[in-house]
Design an enzyme around this catalytic site. Structure first.
Site, mmCIF file in Angstrom:
data_model
loop_
_atom_site.group_PDB
_atom_site.id
_atom_site.type_symbol
_atom_site.label_atom_id
_atom_site.label_comp_id
_atom_site.label_asym_id
_atom_site.label_seq_id
_atom_site.Cartn_x
_atom_site.Cartn_y
_atom_site.Cartn_z
ATOM 1 N N TYR A 127 -4.338 4.278 6.331
ATOM 2 C CA TYR A 127 -4.821 3.343 7.358
ATOM 3 C C TYR A 127 -6.150 3.824 7.934
ATOM 4 C CZ TYR A 127 -0.464 0.730 7.333
ATOM 5 O OH TYR A 127 0.595 -0.056 6.963
ATOM 6 N N LYS A 156 0.851 -1.184 0.000
ATOM 7 C CA LYS A 156 0.000 0.000 0.000
ATOM 8 C C LYS A 156 0.886 1.233 0.000
ATOM 9 C CE LYS A 156 0.767 1.926 3.343
ATOM 10 N NZ LYS A 156 2.025 2.455 3.954
HETATM 11 P P1 NDP Z 1 12.572 1.609 1.897
HETATM 12 O O1 NDP Z 1 13.142 2.896 1.370
HETATM 13 O O2 NDP Z 1 13.099 1.107 3.182
HETATM 14 O O3 NDP Z 1 12.814 0.469 0.811
HETATM 15 C C1 NDP Z 1 12.421 0.594 -0.518
HETATM 16 C C2 NDP Z 1 13.319 -0.259 -1.391
HETATM 17 O O4 NDP Z 1 12.874 -0.122 -2.732
HETATM 18 C C3 NDP Z 1 14.776 0.188 -1.414
HETATM 19 O O5 NDP Z 1 15.539 -0.355 -0.358
HETATM 20 C C4 NDP Z 1 15.234 -0.341 -2.748
HETATM 21 O O6 NDP Z 1 15.565 -1.734 -2.634
HETATM 22 C C5 NDP Z 1 13.981 -0.269 -3.625
HETATM 23 N N1 NDP Z 1 14.012 0.847 -4.568
HETATM 24 C C6 NDP Z 1 13.914 0.731 -5.915
HETATM 25 N N2 NDP Z 1 14.000 1.918 -6.503
HETATM 26 C C7 NDP Z 1 14.149 2.833 -5.523
HETATM 27 C C8 NDP Z 1 14.295 4.233 -5.525
HETATM 28 N N3 NDP Z 1 14.285 4.954 -6.659
HETATM 29 N N4 NDP Z 1 14.428 4.859 -4.337
HETATM 30 C C9 NDP Z 1 14.411 4.179 -3.183
HETATM 31 N N5 NDP Z 1 14.291 2.824 -3.129
HETATM 32 C C10 NDP Z 1 14.161 2.153 -4.296
HETATM 33 O O7 NDP Z 1 11.010 1.763 1.945
HETATM 34 P P2 NDP Z 1 9.978 0.874 2.756
HETATM 35 O O8 NDP Z 1 10.429 -0.532 2.723
HETATM 36 O O9 NDP Z 1 9.714 1.487 4.050
HETATM 37 O O10 NDP Z 1 8.633 1.054 1.867
HETATM 38 C C11 NDP Z 1 8.430 0.345 0.658
HETATM 39 C C12 NDP Z 1 6.938 0.185 0.402
HETATM 40 O O11 NDP Z 1 6.355 -0.554 1.455
HETATM 41 C C13 NDP Z 1 6.156 1.494 0.316
HETATM 42 O O12 NDP Z 1 5.165 1.397 -0.671
HETATM 43 C C14 NDP Z 1 5.521 1.622 1.690
HETATM 44 O O13 NDP Z 1 4.315 2.362 1.673
HETATM 45 C C15 NDP Z 1 5.274 0.168 2.028
HETATM 46 N N6 NDP Z 1 5.249 -0.068 3.467
HETATM 47 C C16 NDP Z 1 4.218 -0.767 4.000
HETATM 48 C C17 NDP Z 1 4.146 -1.023 5.339
HETATM 49 C C18 NDP Z 1 3.041 -1.825 5.908
HETATM 50 O O14 NDP Z 1 2.947 -1.918 7.129
HETATM 51 N N7 NDP Z 1 2.195 -2.433 5.097
HETATM 52 C C19 NDP Z 1 5.162 -0.498 6.256
HETATM 53 C C20 NDP Z 1 6.252 0.175 5.584
HETATM 54 C C21 NDP Z 1 6.262 0.381 4.245
HETATM 55 P P3 NDP Z 1 16.725 -2.394 -3.522
HETATM 56 O O15 NDP Z 1 17.985 -1.709 -3.072
HETATM 57 O O16 NDP Z 1 16.654 -3.808 -3.135
HETATM 58 O O17 NDP Z 1 16.401 -2.140 -4.948
#
Ligand code: NDP
Length: 370
Positions: free
Chosen positions: A221, A136
């Site tokens: 949420y 989401k």
């Molecule tokens: P992070 O920034 O921690 O991780 C995102 C990952 O996406 C990066 O580590 C990277 O992984 C990849 N990525 C690819 N392209 C990009 C870019 N241009 N910039 C940054 N990262 C990129 O974010 P979150 O994990 O916190 O959030 C990711 C998603 O999960 C969002 O949509 C957020 O809303 C959702 N979320 C949902 C939660 C829930 O409880 N349901 C809680 C937290 C987040 P790599 O290096 O492997 O390519």
């Protein structure tokens, strides 16, 4: 003690003597039983903070397993391969992951990248013939959400959104109470969702990657919660935006939005979404016969809450473990959670977010047709 053992012990102890009302509750009641059904083989795309949380949680799944990764960071791939025993043939980057179509080891891809990338990535996964699980918000607006739904339909694959609360035992219990009529006619919902966001350079504060500010990330949420707690979809919204730091929260990045929703029965909701206040994770609902309050209501848990009948005492189980086992059941057996987690459910929330942004911008009462 291994995590797995601790998990099973927690379940066994907690499940004794509790009235288990929901399908997800039954899932953990039977978690000590041997399972020899199909296992959903999943690749995670985006190995960031939440991707790591989901991967850890899946170690305790019986019906879903992490088997692959898609990442732009080779060092993370190596680390995950070691930690989760992922073979090199199941590792992809953002340029070559279309080749996943030829990989029978992978059934589904869980997209956990920044919001602004979800739509195109999900469509590519669908075109590769794999089921899509997407975090989401599913995209950055309803138009993107609908494109994702259409692409998955055309490719004959499932599209599921990471609505982990739809599997959370206390939440499921309260929804079941509402369905049983224990609150009478629901009349009012209050949702408060927010936290103080840190690093001003992060993608969550960049419009092209986030699609918006607090509303996309955390306000969703309260929107989703209002719908599953009241059991209706809104027909209008009004909204007011406050911005105290226009440097950190640039054009298109909402800092704080208060919004109100009206429902066909006459029920109303009053919600707050913010990136500038802490201790805001609370749901309240009152109906003609009873009430419920949850705080925290949507964090990683344990969720806490009470109703007019007393404290909620359903056990805490890692949300993402229940979610991923539940999504496996949905994909293989068509077993639905108490509230849908499909793409159409995601599009509804995106339509409401679009309407909230429009209402905040114009000051108008915006009609919604979901
Ligand atoms: P992070 O920034 O921690 O991780 C995102 C990952 O996406 C990066 O580590 C990277 O992984 C990849 N990525 C690819 N392209 C990009 C870019 N241009 N910039 C940054 N990262 C990129 O974010 P979150 O994990 O916190 O959030 C990711 C998603 O999960 C969002 O949509 C957020 O809303 C959702 N979320 C949902 C939660 C829930 O409880 N349901 C809680 C937290 C987040 P790599 O290096 O492997 O390519």
């Amino acid at each position: 003690m291994s995590t797995r053992r601790k998990f099973i012990e927690n379940i066994t102890v907690s499940a004794i003597g509790l009235p288990l009302l929901s399908s997800s509750a039954n899932l953990f009641a039977s978690s000590t039983e041997k399972y020899d059904g199909p296992i959903l083989k999943i690749a995670i795309m985006g190995l960031g903070s939440y991707g790591n949380r989901v991967a850890e949680a899946m170690l305790n799944c019986k019906k879903a397993k992490l088997v692959g990764v898609i990442s732009g960071t080779p060092s993370k791939i190596t680390k995950w391969q070691e930690k989760y025993g992922i073979p090199t043939k199941n590792c992809y980057n953002y340029d070559n992951f279309d080749a996943i179509k030829d990989n029978d080891d992978i059934d589904a891809v869980y997209v956990i990248t920044p919001n602004g990338l979800h739509c195109e990535q999900a469509i590519r996964v669908a075109k590769a013939g794999k089921h899509v699980i997407c975090e989401k918000p599913m995209g950055v607006n309803a138009k993107e959400g609908q494109r994702m739904v259409d692409a998955c339909k055309a490719a004959n694959v499932k599209l599921l959104i990471g609505y982990r609360m739809h599997y959370e035992p206390k939440t499921v219990h309260v929804i079941q109470m509402r369905k049983n009529g224990e609150f009478g006619q629901p009349k009012f919902f209050q949702g408060q969702s927010g936290f103080v966001i840190g690093d001003p350079t992060q993608w969550r504060l960049k419009k092209e990657l986030s699609g918006g500010g607090a509303m996309m990330d955390i306000g969703i949420y309260s929107i989703n919660g209002a719908r599953y707690m009241l059991g209706e979809d809104p027909i209008w919204v009004t909204a007011q935006e406050t911005k105290t730091d226009p440097v950190k929260f640039k054009e298109g990045i909402d800092e704080t939005i208060q919004f109100q929703m009206g429902f066909p029965s006459g029920a109303v909701a009053n919600c707050l979404s913010t990136y500038n206040m802490n201790n805001l994770d609370r749901f309240f609902m009152t109906g003609s016969k009873g009430w419920m309050e949850m705080k925290p209501s949507t964090g990683y848990g344990p969720i806490e809450g009470r109703t007019h009948k007393g404290e909620l005492n359903q056990p805490h189980i890692t949300h993402q473990t229940l979610q991923m086992d539940g999504m496996s059941e949905l994909i293989f057996d068509g077993k639905q959670p108490i509230v849908p987690v499909d793409g159409e459910e995601g599009v509804k929330d995106m339509k409401i977010i679009d309407a909230v942004f429009l209402a905040a911008k114009t000051g108008d009462k915006v009609t919604i047709n979901l």
